[in-house]
Design a protein around this motif. Sequence first.
Motif, PDB file in Angstrom:
ATOM      1  N   LEU A  70      -2.965  27.090 -23.793  1.00 11.06           N
ATOM      2  CA  LEU A  70      -2.355  26.343 -24.876  1.00 11.06           C
ATOM      3  C   LEU A  70      -2.770  26.950 -26.216  1.00 11.06           C
ATOM      4  CD1 LEU A  70      -3.173  22.732 -23.597  1.00 11.06           C
ATOM      5  CD2 LEU A  70      -1.127  24.093 -23.115  1.00 11.06           C
ATOM      6  N   SER A  71      -2.088  26.557 -27.275  1.00  3.50           N
ATOM      7  CA  SER A  71      -2.447  27.082 -28.592  1.00  3.50           C
ATOM      8  C   SER A  71      -3.801  26.571 -29.064  1.00  3.50           C
ATOM      9  CB  SER A  71      -1.365  26.717 -29.618  1.00  3.50           C
ATOM     10  OG  SER A  71      -1.212  25.303 -29.710  1.00  3.50           O
ATOM     11  N   HIS A  72      -4.236  25.423 -28.543  1.00  2.00           N
ATOM     12  CA  HIS A  72      -5.494  24.824 -28.985  1.00  2.00           C
ATOM     13  C   HIS A  72      -6.441  24.542 -27.812  1.00  2.00           C
ATOM     14  CE1 HIS A  72      -2.457  21.773 -28.189  1.00  2.00           C
ATOM     15  NE2 HIS A  72      -3.433  21.001 -27.757  1.00  2.00           N
ATOM     16  N   GLY A  73      -6.257  25.249 -26.714  1.00  5.45           N
ATOM     17  CA  GLY A  73      -7.155  25.028 -25.600  1.00  5.45           C
ATOM     18  C   GLY A  73      -6.606  25.580 -24.306  1.00  5.45           C
ATOM     19  N   LEU A  74      -7.260  25.200 -23.229  1.00  2.00           N
ATOM     20  CA  LEU A  74      -6.806  25.497 -21.885  1.00  2.00           C
ATOM     21  C   LEU A  74      -6.529  24.186 -21.168  1.00  2.00           C
ATOM     22  CD1 LEU A  74      -9.398  28.256 -20.846  1.00  2.00           C
ATOM     23  CD2 LEU A  74      -7.082  28.599 -21.746  1.00  2.00           C
ATOM     24  N   SER A  75      -5.612  24.219 -20.227  1.00  2.00           N
ATOM     25  CA  SER A  75      -5.287  23.030 -19.445  1.00  2.00           C
ATOM     26  C   SER A  75      -5.532  23.331 -17.982  1.00  2.00           C
ATOM     27  CB  SER A  75      -3.825  22.627 -19.660  1.00  2.00           C
ATOM     28  OG  SER A  75      -3.495  21.503 -18.857  1.00  2.00           O
ATOM     29  N   ALA A  76      -6.431  22.560 -17.363  1.00  2.00           N
ATOM     30  CA  ALA A  76      -6.737  22.718 -15.942  1.00  2.00           C
ATOM     31  C   ALA A  76      -5.640  22.021 -15.138  1.00  2.00           C
ATOM     32  CB  ALA A  76      -8.108  22.125 -15.635  1.00  2.00           C
ATOM     33  N   VAL A  77      -4.679  22.789 -14.667  1.00  2.00           N
ATOM     34  CA  VAL A  77      -3.531  22.220 -13.954  1.00  2.00           C
ATOM     35  C   VAL A  77      -3.928  21.760 -12.561  1.00  2.00           C
ATOM     36  CG1 VAL A  77      -1.214  22.706 -13.067  1.00  2.00           C
ATOM     37  CG2 VAL A  77      -1.935  23.653 -15.269  1.00  2.00           C
ATOM     38  N   TYR A  78      -4.569  22.643 -11.798  1.00  3.01           N
ATOM     39  CA  TYR A  78      -4.960  22.297 -10.432  1.00  3.01           C
ATOM     40  C   TYR A  78      -5.930  23.345  -9.924  1.00  3.01           C
ATOM     41  CZ  TYR A  78      -4.402  20.092  -5.853  1.00  3.01           C
ATOM     42  OH  TYR A  78      -4.624  19.403  -4.687  1.00  3.01           O
ATOM     43  N   THR A  79      -6.871  22.899  -9.099  1.00  2.00           N
ATOM     44  CA  THR A  79      -7.813  23.812  -8.446  1.00  2.00           C
ATOM     45  C   THR A  79      -7.837  23.510  -6.955  1.00  2.00           C
ATOM     46  OG1 THR A  79      -9.216  24.002 -10.417  1.00  2.00           O
ATOM     47  CG2 THR A  79     -10.226  24.543  -8.305  1.00  2.00           C
ATOM     48  N   PHE A  80      -7.794  24.546  -6.147  1.00  2.00           N
ATOM     49  CA  PHE A  80      -7.959  24.370  -4.709  1.00  2.00           C
ATOM     50  C   PHE A  80      -8.934  25.419  -4.203  1.00  2.00           C
ATOM     51  CE2 PHE A  80      -4.092  26.751  -5.613  1.00  2.00           C
ATOM     52  CZ  PHE A  80      -4.187  27.880  -4.816  1.00  2.00           C
ATOM     53  N   TYR A  81      -9.606  25.075  -3.104  1.00  2.00           N
ATOM     54  CA  TYR A  81     -10.702  25.923  -2.643  1.00  2.00           C
ATOM     55  C   TYR A  81     -10.920  25.751  -1.149  1.00  2.00           C
ATOM     56  CZ  TYR A  81     -12.923  21.426  -3.731  1.00  2.00           C
ATOM     57  OH  TYR A  81     -13.215  20.085  -3.821  1.00  2.00           O
ATOM     58  N   ASP A  82     -11.800  26.597  -0.620  1.00  2.00           N
ATOM     59  CA  ASP A  82     -12.131  26.550   0.798  1.00  2.00           C
ATOM     60  C   ASP A  82     -12.784  25.202   1.107  1.00  2.00           C
ATOM     61  OD1 ASP A  82     -13.261  26.821   3.349  1.00  2.00           O
ATOM     62  OD2 ASP A  82     -13.600  28.962   3.082  1.00  2.00           O
TER      63      ASP A  82
END
Length: 234
Positions: A161-173
């Motif tokens: 984003l212009s003013h940050g990051l957006s954590a949309v989704y995380t997946f893992y083992d």
Amino acid sequence: MSASELRFYTTSPHVCSYISGREAITLFADPEADMTAFTYSQLSDMGFRRSGHYVYRPQCQGCQACISVRVPVQTFQPKRNQQRAWLRNQDLSVHCVAAEWNDEHYALYARYIAARHRDGDMYPPTPRQYREFLTCDWANTIFVEFRRGERLFALAVTDELSHGLSAVYTFYDPLETYRSLGTFAILWQIKEAQRRNLPYLYLGYWVRQADRMRYKTQFRPLELLIEGEWLLAR
């Protein structure tokens, strides 16, 4: 196009994904509009999220349980358990790659959904669902891989984003529970926002009654969007 020029629509009432026995209504931006990463950044500041090409926000009558939250990263202070999670994963390498189809990524996603969300509306996973949920041609999205050697342990889908990051989704083992990979992915995104001198990491919605969202309140300081104003959580 700016956010003020967009048209918005609401869905019919549907089953709430977070609170049992309740109905939800979703407000979403016109999917036919000329959405851009800049417009999406404006909407993020107003509590909207992205799912595929759709940009939405809960708009339920008589309920304000879904609260947008973000971490002001420059003043973030990790807790001891978060520091331990960071240290446990220092054997992983990080690679930012294009947000596009990858068989290895999907295989990990499918294993994660089957293990962690078998009782939800994301099960059973399909390639089409994966693409429609995580990819978007107008968003500035990166796939952040966490690997040890050639083995993929986790992937964080992150919007710039212009003013940050957006954590949309995380997946893992799902077998690597001792690593706290979800926590580690958020910590990495916080550090990346700091490195870029961006003020915020957006974590989506927090619902007090939803146990699976409790982890978001562990990242402090935390700002909550209350009646259109970002306020520090107490």
